[in-house]
Design a protein around this motif. Structure first.
Motif, PDB file in Angstrom:
ATOM      1  N   ALA A  13      -6.570  -6.876   5.527  1.00  0.00           N
ATOM      2  CA  ALA A  13      -5.847  -8.140   5.703  1.00  0.00           C
ATOM      3  C   ALA A  13      -6.817  -9.311   5.814  1.00  0.00           C
ATOM      4  N   ILE A  14      -7.880  -9.124   6.578  1.00  0.00           N
ATOM      5  CA  ILE A  14      -8.878 -10.176   6.750  1.00  0.00           C
ATOM      6  C   ILE A  14      -9.540 -10.527   5.424  1.00  0.00           C
ATOM      7  N   GLU A  15      -9.963  -9.505   4.678  1.00  0.00           N
ATOM      8  CA  GLU A  15     -10.650  -9.748   3.407  1.00  0.00           C
ATOM      9  C   GLU A  15      -9.722 -10.407   2.393  1.00  0.00           C
ATOM     10  N   ILE A  16      -8.455 -10.045   2.425  1.00  0.00           N
ATOM     11  CA  ILE A  16      -7.497 -10.677   1.515  1.00  0.00           C
ATOM     12  C   ILE A  16      -7.293 -12.141   1.896  1.00  0.00           C
ATOM     13  N   ALA A  17      -7.199 -12.432   3.186  1.00  0.00           N
ATOM     14  CA  ALA A  17      -7.091 -13.830   3.616  1.00  0.00           C
ATOM     15  C   ALA A  17      -8.296 -14.638   3.148  1.00  0.00           C
ATOM     16  N   ARG A  18      -9.489 -14.056   3.265  1.00  0.00           N
ATOM     17  CA  ARG A  18     -10.707 -14.745   2.819  1.00  0.00           C
ATOM     18  C   ARG A  18     -10.685 -14.983   1.315  1.00  0.00           C
ATOM     19  N   ALA A  19     -10.274 -13.962   0.560  1.00  0.00           N
ATOM     20  CA  ALA A  19     -10.246 -14.091  -0.900  1.00  0.00           C
ATOM     21  C   ALA A  19      -9.261 -15.161  -1.336  1.00  0.00           C
ATOM     22  N   ILE A  20      -8.129 -15.239  -0.658  1.00  0.00           N
ATOM     23  CA  ILE A  20      -7.138 -16.260  -0.996  1.00  0.00           C
ATOM     24  C   ILE A  20      -7.659 -17.645  -0.647  1.00  0.00           C
ATOM     25  N   TYR A  75       2.416 -10.552   1.890  1.00  0.00           N
ATOM     26  CA  TYR A  75       3.344  -9.520   2.354  1.00  0.00           C
ATOM     27  C   TYR A  75       2.552  -8.385   2.981  1.00  0.00           C
ATOM     28  N   ALA A  76       2.454  -8.414   4.305  1.00  0.00           N
ATOM     29  CA  ALA A  76       1.723  -7.397   5.049  1.00  0.00           C
ATOM     30  C   ALA A  76       2.667  -6.682   6.015  1.00  0.00           C
ATOM     31  N   ALA A  77       3.899  -6.487   5.577  1.00  0.00           N
ATOM     32  CA  ALA A  77       4.939  -5.886   6.415  1.00  0.00           C
ATOM     33  C   ALA A  77       5.725  -4.857   5.613  1.00  0.00           C
ATOM     34  N   HIS A  78       6.706  -4.238   6.291  1.00  0.00           N
ATOM     35  CA  HIS A  78       7.723  -3.397   5.654  1.00  0.00           C
ATOM     36  C   HIS A  78       7.151  -2.253   4.827  1.00  0.00           C
ATOM     37  N   GLY A  79       5.981  -1.759   5.224  1.00  0.00           N
ATOM     38  CA  GLY A  79       5.423  -0.592   4.562  1.00  0.00           C
ATOM     39  C   GLY A  79       4.727  -0.864   3.255  1.00  0.00           C
ATOM     40  N   PHE A  80       4.479  -2.142   2.924  1.00  0.00           N
ATOM     41  CA  PHE A  80       3.697  -2.457   1.728  1.00  0.00           C
ATOM     42  C   PHE A  80       2.213  -2.219   2.025  1.00  0.00           C
ATOM     43  N   LEU A  81       1.366  -2.365   1.018  1.00  0.00           N
ATOM     44  CA  LEU A  81      -0.008  -1.861   1.098  1.00  0.00           C
ATOM     45  C   LEU A  81      -0.777  -2.343   2.320  1.00  0.00           C
ATOM     46  N   PHE A  92       1.142 -15.204   6.686  1.00  0.00           N
ATOM     47  CA  PHE A  92       1.213 -13.748   6.571  1.00  0.00           C
ATOM     48  C   PHE A  92       2.534 -13.273   7.165  1.00  0.00           C
ATOM     49  N   ARG A  93       3.216 -12.384   6.459  1.00  0.00           N
ATOM     50  CA  ARG A  93       4.352 -11.676   7.064  1.00  0.00           C
ATOM     51  C   ARG A  93       3.846 -10.346   7.592  1.00  0.00           C
ATOM     52  N   LEU A  94       4.030 -10.127   8.895  1.00  0.00           N
ATOM     53  CA  LEU A  94       3.604  -8.903   9.546  1.00  0.00           C
ATOM     54  C   LEU A  94       4.806  -8.162  10.124  1.00  0.00           C
ATOM     55  N   SER A  95       4.744  -6.846  10.107  1.00  0.00           N
ATOM     56  CA  SER A  95       5.670  -6.044  10.903  1.00  0.00           C
ATOM     57  C   SER A  95       5.085  -5.967  12.306  1.00  0.00           C
ATOM     58  N   ALA A  96       5.719  -6.650  13.242  1.00  0.00           N
ATOM     59  CA  ALA A  96       5.154  -6.782  14.584  1.00  0.00           C
ATOM     60  C   ALA A  96       5.090  -5.463  15.328  1.00  0.00           C
TER      61      ALA A  96
END
Length: 378
Positions: free
Chosen positions: A215-222, A182-188, A234-238
C-alpha cells in the motif's frame, strides 16, 4: 446551512457538499473501454447534486480485472474513452474521481448476475469469455472452489506498483481530479494487508509494517505521477471481522502510514477477505461502518469518509455535523434515486424552491409544484 451541504476542501479541490457517489461496478466495459453507458450512469449523479462522483473499480492491468466487464486504465485509449465523462461531470459542478484497482486472487470472476464465481469453459461457450491467470500474495484461494492464485514474485509486485503509477498518469490525462485506491473488500492490496490472505515470510509479509508495504509503495508510485495539488484517497476495510485478521487498530496505523506518503482521506469500509459467507461478527444495520470512519478520523488525524447503508438525510447530516466523518458516500441509494442529494437538501430545509436543481429541471418542477398546490392535488 446544513453541515451536509457545507463545502469541503482537500488540497486544491473543493467539493460543494459532503456527498460522494461511491464506486459502483457496472460490468459494461469492453476491453476496459468506457462507453455511453458510463456517461449516462455517472452523468446522472452530476445532475443530481452529488459533489464527488467516483467511476467504478478501474483495473490498472488487464489481469487485474475482476470481470471481463471492468473498466481499465492500462492503455491510453482507455483514458481517452473516459475523458468525455469527466468533462461532463466537471461542467455540471461536480468533481470526477476514479477508483484504481487490482483484484488479485478475486480476478477472473463472473459478473454477479452470471454467478459471481470463477470464469470457466461455460462462459466461453455462453459469451466467448475465457479465464486468465490469477495472482496474490500467497497461494491461498479466496474461497472453496476458487482459483488458487500464483504467489507473486518480486517482479510481479514491482510490475503492479508501476501499473498503479501509470494508471494515475492516465487518470490525470483523462481529467479525473481525485484518485481512490481500492485497498478493501478482498482486492489485492487488502490481500497483502490482511494476515488471512498474506502468509509470506519475506519483506512483503509477516509483521504489520511488511504487510502494509505494498500500500505504501503504491501510494508513492501514484504521488510521483499525480499532481501535488490533487487529492489521493484510499478505501480500506477497517476490520476483517475475523480472528487473526485486520482490526481497527491495524487500520489506524495503516492510515497514519499512508498519510505520511501523501494520502489525504480514508474511505472506511469493512470485510471482504474471508470468502462469500458473512462473518458472524459483522452486524449489518443502518450506518454500521460509521464508527470506523470516526475512529480513523480521530486517531489517525486524517480526513475520513463514511460509507455503507446510508440513506437517511438526517443521519448523514448528524455524521458530518458531529464530525464523525468528513464526507459520506452513497451507492445503491443513488441507483434508486440519483437525485438523492437534491431531495436531501429539501428535507434539511435548504432548498424549498428547487434553486439547487439544474434549471432545465428545476424550472419545470417548480411550475408543476405551483399548479399542484393551486388545485390541491398534492
Amino acid at each position: 446551512m446544513p453541515s451536509l451541504f457545507s463545502p469541503f476542501q482537500l488540497r486544491d479541490v473543493t467539493f460543494k457538499n459532503r456527498i460522494a457517489v461511491s464506486p459502483m461496478s457496472q460490468y459494461r466495459a469492453k476491453e476496459g473501454l468506457a462507453n455511453d453507458w458510463h456517461m449516462v450512469h455517472l452523468g446522472r449523479f452530476a445532475l443530481g447534486g452529488a459533489a464527488l462522483i467516483y467511476a467504478e473499480a478501474t483495473a490498472v492491468t488487464k489481469d487485474g480485472r475482476r470481470t471481463h466487464g471492468d473498466l481499465g486504465l492500462w492503455t491510453d485509449e482507455q483514458a481517452d474513452s473516459l475523458a468525455p465523462v469527466t468533462r461532463f461531470i466537471e461542467a455540471e459542478g461536480a468533481v470526477p474521481g476514479v477508483q484504481l484497482a487490482h483484484a488479485g486472487r478475486k480476478a477472473s470472476e463472473r459478473r454477479p448476475w452470471h454467478g459471481e464465481t470463477p470464469v470457466d469453459a461455460d462462459d466461453n461457450l455462453a459469451r466467448g469469455e475465457t479465464p486468465w491467470r490469477v495472482i496474490g500474495p500467497s497461494n491461498i484461494p479466496y474461497a472453496t472452489g476458487w482459483n488458487i492464485p500464483h504467489e507473486m514474485t518480486e517482479a510481479d509486485i514491482e510490475n503492479v506498483i508501476d501499473a498503479f503509477g501509470q494508471a494515475a498518469r492516465r487518470a490525470q490525462a483523462a481529467g479525473f481530479r481525485v484518485i481512490e485506491v481500492y485497498a478493501a473488500h478482498g482486492f489485492l492490496i487488502h490481500q497483502f494487508l490482511s494476515p488471512i490472505a498474506n502468509k509470506r515470510s519475506d519483506r512483503w509479509g509477516g509483521k504489520p509494517e511488511n504487510r502494509r508495504r505494498l500500500a505504501i509503495e503504491i501510494a508513492r508510485a501514484i504521488r510521483l505521477e499525480w499532481k501535488d495539488n490533487l487529492p489521493l484517497v484510499f478505501r480500506l476495510s477497517a476490520t476483517d471481522y475475523l480472528n487473526g485478521g485486520i482490526e481497527i487498530e491495524d487500520t489506524i496505523e495503516t492510515a497514519k502510514a499512508l498519510k505520511a506518503e501523501g494520502v489525504d482521506m480514508i474511505d472506511c469500509s469493512t470485510g471482504g477477505i474471508g470468502g462469500k459467507t458473512r462473518p458472524k461478527r459483522m452486524v449489518i444495520e443502518q450506518g454500521f461502518q460509521v464508527q470506523y470512519a470516526e475512529a480513523v478520523r480521530s486517531c489517525a488525524d486524517i480526513a475520513s469518509m463514511a460509507v455503507g447503508f446510508l440513506w437517511d438525510a438526517d443521519m448523514c447530516e448528524t455524521i458530518i455535523r458531529e464530525e464523525r466523518a468528513d464526507m459520506v458516500a452513497l451507492a445503491r441509494e443513488l441507483l434508486d434515486d440519483p437525485n438523492w442529494p437534491l431531495h436531501a437538501a429539501a428535507a434539511l430545509g435548504l432548498d424549498k424552491d428547487r434553486a439547487m436543481w439544474p434549471v432545465e429541471a428545476g424550472w419545470w418542477l417548480t411550475r408543476r409544484d405551483r399548479v399542484l398546490h393551486k388545485f390541491g392535488l398534492r
